[in-house]
Motif scaffolding. Sequence first.
Motif, mmCIF file in Angstrom:
data_model
loop_
_atom_site.group_PDB
_atom_site.id
_atom_site.type_symbol
_atom_site.label_atom_id
_atom_site.label_comp_id
_atom_site.label_asym_id
_atom_site.label_seq_id
_atom_site.Cartn_x
_atom_site.Cartn_y
_atom_site.Cartn_z
ATOM 1 N N ASP A 94 0.810 -1.215 0.000
ATOM 2 C CA ASP A 94 0.000 0.000 0.000
ATOM 3 C C ASP A 94 0.847 1.271 0.000
ATOM 4 O O ASP A 94 0.341 2.368 -0.206
ATOM 5 C CB ASP A 94 -0.925 0.032 1.220
ATOM 6 N N GLY B 100 -6.480 -2.674 1.311
ATOM 7 C CA GLY B 100 -7.175 -3.141 0.118
ATOM 8 C C GLY B 100 -7.942 -4.410 0.419
ATOM 9 O O GLY B 100 -7.930 -4.919 1.531
ATOM 10 N N LYS B 101 -8.633 -4.900 -0.588
ATOM 11 C CA LYS B 101 -9.425 -6.128 -0.517
ATOM 12 C C LYS B 101 -10.431 -6.073 0.631
ATOM 13 O O LYS B 101 -11.318 -5.253 0.617
ATOM 14 C CB LYS B 101 -8.525 -7.356 -0.473
ATOM 15 N N ALA C 47 -10.145 -4.966 3.607
ATOM 16 C CA ALA C 47 -10.012 -3.598 4.136
ATOM 17 C C ALA C 47 -10.653 -3.375 5.500
ATOM 18 O O ALA C 47 -11.359 -2.413 5.708
ATOM 19 C CB ALA C 47 -10.544 -2.589 3.120
ATOM 20 N N PRO D 132 -9.437 3.318 1.131
ATOM 21 C CA PRO D 132 -9.541 2.048 0.413
ATOM 22 C C PRO D 132 -8.499 2.002 -0.700
ATOM 23 O O PRO D 132 -8.342 2.962 -1.444
ATOM 24 C CB PRO D 132 -10.958 2.055 -0.161
ATOM 25 N N SER E 225 -7.139 -2.753 -5.624
ATOM 26 C CA SER E 225 -6.418 -4.002 -5.881
ATOM 27 C C SER E 225 -6.835 -4.499 -7.264
ATOM 28 O O SER E 225 -7.776 -3.997 -7.861
ATOM 29 C CB SER E 225 -6.755 -5.049 -4.817
ATOM 30 N N GLY F 17 -10.788 -1.988 -6.264
ATOM 31 C CA GLY F 17 -10.925 -1.213 -5.048
ATOM 32 C C GLY F 17 -12.343 -1.099 -4.522
ATOM 33 O O GLY F 17 -12.556 -0.593 -3.418
ATOM 34 N N ALA G 52 -12.641 -2.884 -1.248
ATOM 35 C CA ALA G 52 -12.033 -2.135 -0.152
ATOM 36 C C ALA G 52 -12.898 -0.939 0.246
ATOM 37 O O ALA G 52 -13.055 -0.639 1.434
ATOM 38 C CB ALA G 52 -10.636 -1.675 -0.550
ATOM 39 N N SER H 122 -15.876 -2.250 2.239
ATOM 40 C CA SER H 122 -15.445 -2.727 3.544
ATOM 41 C C SER H 122 -15.098 -1.574 4.479
ATOM 42 O O SER H 122 -15.277 -1.679 5.692
ATOM 43 C CB SER H 122 -14.216 -3.635 3.410
ATOM 44 N N THR H 123 -14.603 -0.483 3.927
ATOM 45 C CA THR H 123 -14.197 0.659 4.744
ATOM 46 C C THR H 123 -15.377 1.545 5.123
ATOM 47 O O THR H 123 -15.482 2.015 6.246
ATOM 48 C CB THR H 123 -13.129 1.495 3.993
#
Length: 165
Positions: free
Chosen positions: A13, A65-66, A68, A86, A89, A94, A97, A100-101
């Motif tokens: 990252d 990433g991923k 995240a 994020p 990837s 992204g 990510a 997820s974030t």
Amino acid sequence: MRKVAVVMGSDSDLGVMRACADTLKALEIPFCVRVLSAHRTPEAARDFAACARESGFGVIIAAAGKAAHLAGAMAANTTLPVIGVPIKSSTLDGLDALLSTVQMPPGMPVATVAIDGAKNAALLAAQIIAVEDAALARRLADDREATRAKITAKDAQIRAEFEQE
């Protein structure tokens, strides 16, 4: 002045997060950079977040990433503001990510910038710290004015190129 913690889920990252470090450096904000994983080093990530305030930090920027989950893991263990970055990837560009974030449950806020939005994360952290720091607020205003001046110059150049006689 409070410091900013820049934590990344992986050293991969760093390419994106250099823009964050460069921006913090330009604004003269003290910061540290760490690699902490919500999944691979969960205890270290938890301990870092839990001690961040006492260690002199005012904001945590967490990039992953991923899956995240790093920003959420930080937020679960501190009451400091957490800004998630994020990271794009190759898997889903992204979007995984980002979701997820940004999708945090009530009571665990994470401010989230754009995918690979490292510079904006640094600027948001600076704005948070500048609430109590007039000198930093002035540097932010100067940075904003420099950005405006660049765009105004580019506008003049483009207008001149395409001006009708």
